[in-house]
Design a protein around this motif. Sequence first.
Motif, PDB file in Angstrom:
ATOM      1  N   PRO A  63     -25.390 -48.650  -4.853  1.00 58.22           N
ATOM      2  CA  PRO A  63     -25.117 -48.408  -6.275  1.00 58.22           C
ATOM      3  C   PRO A  63     -23.704 -47.873  -6.516  1.00 58.22           C
ATOM      4  O   PRO A  63     -23.025 -48.303  -7.449  1.00 58.22           O
ATOM      5  CB  PRO A  63     -26.172 -47.364  -6.666  1.00 58.22           C
ATOM      6  CG  PRO A  63     -27.267 -47.557  -5.696  1.00 58.22           C
ATOM      7  CD  PRO A  63     -26.602 -47.960  -4.412  1.00 58.22           C
ATOM      8  N   HIS A  64     -23.251 -46.975  -5.674  1.00 59.71           N
ATOM      9  CA  HIS A  64     -21.908 -46.404  -5.821  1.00 59.71           C
ATOM     10  C   HIS A  64     -20.839 -47.475  -5.586  1.00 59.71           C
ATOM     11  O   HIS A  64     -19.867 -47.580  -6.344  1.00 59.71           O
ATOM     12  CB  HIS A  64     -21.728 -45.232  -4.850  1.00 59.71           C
ATOM     13  CG  HIS A  64     -20.410 -44.549  -4.977  1.00 59.71           C
ATOM     14  ND1 HIS A  64     -20.105 -43.730  -6.034  1.00 59.71           N
ATOM     15  CD2 HIS A  64     -19.320 -44.599  -4.188  1.00 59.71           C
ATOM     16  CE1 HIS A  64     -18.865 -43.299  -5.882  1.00 59.71           C
ATOM     17  NE2 HIS A  64     -18.372 -43.797  -4.770  1.00 59.71           N
ATOM     18  N   LYS A  67     -20.723 -49.830  -8.531  1.00 61.64           N
ATOM     19  CA  LYS A  67     -20.051 -49.199  -9.680  1.00 61.64           C
ATOM     20  C   LYS A  67     -18.536 -49.305  -9.509  1.00 61.64           C
ATOM     21  O   LYS A  67     -17.819 -49.680 -10.454  1.00 61.64           O
ATOM     22  CB  LYS A  67     -20.475 -47.726  -9.787  1.00 61.64           C
ATOM     23  CG  LYS A  67     -19.827 -46.974 -10.909  1.00 61.64           C
ATOM     24  CD  LYS A  67     -20.225 -45.499 -10.828  1.00 61.64           C
ATOM     25  CE  LYS A  67     -19.245 -44.635 -11.534  1.00 61.64           C
ATOM     26  NZ  LYS A  67     -18.217 -44.040 -10.746  1.00 61.64           N
ATOM     27  N   ASP A  68     -18.037 -49.004  -8.311  1.00 56.42           N
ATOM     28  CA  ASP A  68     -16.592 -49.121  -8.039  1.00 56.42           C
ATOM     29  C   ASP A  68     -16.106 -50.550  -8.224  1.00 56.42           C
ATOM     30  O   ASP A  68     -15.029 -50.784  -8.784  1.00 56.42           O
ATOM     31  CB  ASP A  68     -16.273 -48.664  -6.608  1.00 56.42           C
ATOM     32  CG  ASP A  68     -16.409 -47.171  -6.422  1.00 56.42           C
ATOM     33  OD1 ASP A  68     -16.519 -46.449  -7.434  1.00 56.42           O
ATOM     34  OD2 ASP A  68     -16.421 -46.729  -5.250  1.00 56.42           O
ATOM     35  N   ILE A  70     -17.425 -52.913 -10.105  1.00 60.10           N
ATOM     36  CA  ILE A  70     -17.442 -53.269 -11.531  1.00 60.10           C
ATOM     37  C   ILE A  70     -16.220 -52.682 -12.240  1.00 60.10           C
ATOM     38  O   ILE A  70     -15.604 -53.341 -13.077  1.00 60.10           O
ATOM     39  CB  ILE A  70     -18.759 -52.802 -12.195  1.00 60.10           C
ATOM     40  CG1 ILE A  70     -19.917 -53.672 -11.707  1.00 60.10           C
ATOM     41  CG2 ILE A  70     -18.660 -52.861 -13.727  1.00 60.10           C
ATOM     42  CD1 ILE A  70     -21.285 -53.185 -12.137  1.00 60.10           C
ATOM     43  N   GLU A  71     -15.844 -51.461 -11.863  1.00 57.32           N
ATOM     44  CA  GLU A  71     -14.668 -50.840 -12.481  1.00 57.32           C
ATOM     45  C   GLU A  71     -13.368 -51.576 -12.127  1.00 57.32           C
ATOM     46  O   GLU A  71     -12.480 -51.712 -12.951  1.00 57.32           O
ATOM     47  CB  GLU A  71     -14.564 -49.367 -12.062  1.00 57.32           C
ATOM     48  CG  GLU A  71     -15.594 -48.488 -12.747  1.00 57.32           C
ATOM     49  CD  GLU A  71     -15.591 -47.063 -12.218  1.00 57.32           C
ATOM     50  OE1 GLU A  71     -16.413 -46.275 -12.733  1.00 57.32           O
ATOM     51  OE2 GLU A  71     -14.809 -46.734 -11.304  1.00 57.32           O
ATOM     52  N   PRO A  74     -14.356 -56.180 -13.318  1.00 56.67           N
ATOM     53  CA  PRO A  74     -15.589 -56.277 -14.123  1.00 56.67           C
ATOM     54  C   PRO A  74     -16.113 -57.698 -14.330  1.00 56.67           C
ATOM     55  O   PRO A  74     -17.295 -57.956 -14.088  1.00 56.67           O
ATOM     56  CB  PRO A  74     -15.212 -55.631 -15.460  1.00 56.67           C
ATOM     57  CG  PRO A  74     -13.754 -55.452 -15.442  1.00 56.67           C
ATOM     58  CD  PRO A  74     -13.275 -55.551 -14.026  1.00 56.67           C
ATOM     59  N   THR A  77     -17.297 -59.407 -10.986  1.00 55.44           N
ATOM     60  CA  THR A  77     -18.503 -58.778 -10.443  1.00 55.44           C
ATOM     61  C   THR A  77     -19.724 -59.135 -11.276  1.00 55.44           C
ATOM     62  O   THR A  77     -20.768 -59.497 -10.732  1.00 55.44           O
ATOM     63  CB  THR A  77     -18.329 -57.244 -10.411  1.00 55.44           C
ATOM     64  OG1 THR A  77     -17.157 -56.936  -9.673  1.00 55.44           O
ATOM     65  CG2 THR A  77     -19.514 -56.571  -9.769  1.00 55.44           C
TER      66      THR A  77
END
Length: 115
Positions: A63-64, A67-68, A70-71, A74, A77
């Motif tokens: 999950p972490h 998240k990275d 996607i940032e 975006p 991903t």
Amino acid sequence: MNKKEIQTELFCGACLKDSLHTIVYLNGNIYKLTCEECGHTITKPDVVKDIYGEYLERILSKPHRLKDEIEKHPSKTISSLPSRIISKPFRFYKELEGLRSYVYKKKKTDEKDVK
Ligand SMILES: [Zn+2]
């Protein structure tokens, strides 16, 4: 599963001289060391446990990492996410099955060699 074999000269504790050794790595962990001169072999017994631990860490950190990702990227991903989510369990199962079959097949081969 990522398997890599290299050969290098090391000191053998069995034949007491420098000789060519084959080192087998599984996912970057040393699994087996064999002296090509006398056949003396050292197998790391808990390498499967180490590799399973790495898989567990990958699952828990996903999950972490997602998240990275996607940032940073975006649109790329998010557009690839559906196919990755669907295929991930199969890819993961294939990796674990490859590791399991290699280790247990090698154990059976090694047991036959000893008898
Ligand atoms: Zn040796």
